[in-house]
Design a protein around this motif. Sequence first.
Motif, PDB file in Angstrom:
ATOM      1  N   GLU A 189       7.876   3.457  37.003  1.00  0.00           N
ATOM      2  CA  GLU A 189       8.503   3.765  38.281  1.00  0.00           C
ATOM      3  C   GLU A 189       8.792   5.253  38.416  1.00  0.00           C
ATOM      4  O   GLU A 189       8.771   5.804  39.515  1.00  0.00           O
ATOM      5  N   ARG A 190       9.057   5.897  37.296  1.00  0.00           N
ATOM      6  CA  ARG A 190       9.328   7.338  37.321  1.00  0.00           C
ATOM      7  C   ARG A 190       8.096   8.157  36.937  1.00  0.00           C
ATOM      8  O   ARG A 190       8.159   9.384  36.830  1.00  0.00           O
ATOM      9  N   GLY A 191       6.970   7.493  36.739  1.00  0.00           N
ATOM     10  CA  GLY A 191       5.743   8.195  36.389  1.00  0.00           C
ATOM     11  C   GLY A 191       5.766   8.790  35.001  1.00  0.00           C
ATOM     12  O   GLY A 191       5.095   9.797  34.752  1.00  0.00           O
ATOM     13  N   MET A 192       6.519   8.184  34.094  1.00  0.00           N
ATOM     14  CA  MET A 192       6.669   8.709  32.743  1.00  0.00           C
ATOM     15  C   MET A 192       5.803   7.926  31.767  1.00  0.00           C
ATOM     16  O   MET A 192       6.002   6.726  31.588  1.00  0.00           O
ATOM     17  N   PRO A 193       4.832   8.577  31.115  1.00  0.00           N
ATOM     18  CA  PRO A 193       4.031   7.889  30.100  1.00  0.00           C
ATOM     19  C   PRO A 193       4.850   7.644  28.846  1.00  0.00           C
ATOM     20  O   PRO A 193       5.891   8.276  28.630  1.00  0.00           O
ATOM     21  N   ALA A 194       4.393   6.723  28.028  1.00  0.00           N
ATOM     22  CA  ALA A 194       5.072   6.440  26.765  1.00  0.00           C
ATOM     23  C   ALA A 194       5.019   7.656  25.853  1.00  0.00           C
ATOM     24  O   ALA A 194       3.974   8.299  25.725  1.00  0.00           O
ATOM     25  N   CYS A 195       6.114   7.967  25.211  1.00  0.00           N
ATOM     26  CA  CYS A 195       6.148   9.087  24.258  1.00  0.00           C
ATOM     27  C   CYS A 195       5.142   8.870  23.139  1.00  0.00           C
ATOM     28  O   CYS A 195       4.528   9.818  22.646  1.00  0.00           O
ATOM     29  N   SER A 196       4.974   7.609  22.761  1.00  0.00           N
ATOM     30  CA  SER A 196       4.061   7.274  21.665  1.00  0.00           C
ATOM     31  C   SER A 196       2.613   7.567  22.022  1.00  0.00           C
ATOM     32  O   SER A 196       1.772   7.695  21.133  1.00  0.00           O
ATOM     33  N   GLY A 197       2.303   7.689  23.318  1.00  0.00           N
ATOM     34  CA  GLY A 197       0.941   7.976  23.718  1.00  0.00           C
ATOM     35  C   GLY A 197       0.442   9.305  23.198  1.00  0.00           C
ATOM     36  O   GLY A 197      -0.743   9.482  22.916  1.00  0.00           O
ATOM     37  N   CYS A 198       1.343  10.279  23.062  1.00  0.00           N
ATOM     38  CA  CYS A 198       0.976  11.596  22.526  1.00  0.00           C
ATOM     39  C   CYS A 198       1.520  11.817  21.118  1.00  0.00           C
ATOM     40  O   CYS A 198       0.848  12.405  20.278  1.00  0.00           O
ATOM     41  N   HIS A 199       2.739  11.346  20.885  1.00  0.00           N
ATOM     42  CA  HIS A 199       3.396  11.625  19.608  1.00  0.00           C
ATOM     43  C   HIS A 199       3.223  10.504  18.584  1.00  0.00           C
ATOM     44  O   HIS A 199       3.684  10.639  17.444  1.00  0.00           O
TER      45      HIS A 199
END
Length: 207
Positions: A127-137
């Motif tokens: 809803e806030r357009g925030m990807p999962a942190c785990s996607g990069c980190h």
Amino acid sequence: MKRALFACCLLFSGAALAENPHVEGDAEAGASKAAVCAACHGPQGNSVNPQWPSLAGQHATYVYDQLKAFKSGDRQNAVMMGQVTSLSDQDMRDLAAYYAEQEAKPRTGAEEAVDIAQPLWRAGDGERGMPACSGCHGPAGVGNAGAGYPRLAGQQPEYTAMQLRAYRDGNRGKGVTGQMMQHVAQNLSDEEIEALASYAAGLQPAR
């Protein structure tokens, strides 16, 4: 717009893997050059001061890129900019290689941070357009060496929170990855920033 940002994250990650050169540093040479760095970053790169990041186990590509950013002025910090002035490109490569070989000491995250941080880390917030942190980190917080995404597991939580606020406030964010982090951080509350920083610090990567 939100879909485009998600796609940009994925596309840039793949491009960086192909374009980011291997850091050809000499870890042994870097060990002697790191003596002055220990005053802030701790023995073998494990910081004991919450204001300064641990560098032990951090990807060589990331450390090298940040040293270059401090030297060019793309990243602002009075202390670091003074320290890198006399460093050659090979010095920076050697330091990056040295810290990448050091073992990061584990930390313990706050139990109360889990409920807030874990959903954002694992799934983000559509809803806030925030990807999962785990996607990069990464699920275990070890980052992505080829793409230049830093390790956050074992990092000083106070330092991570400070950097997230810097991204949110527009005080950090040069380049594509910096802009991506600005977009993510601008939607985070202070409570979420503190929780994510603590949660990431306590992640325990498999040895």
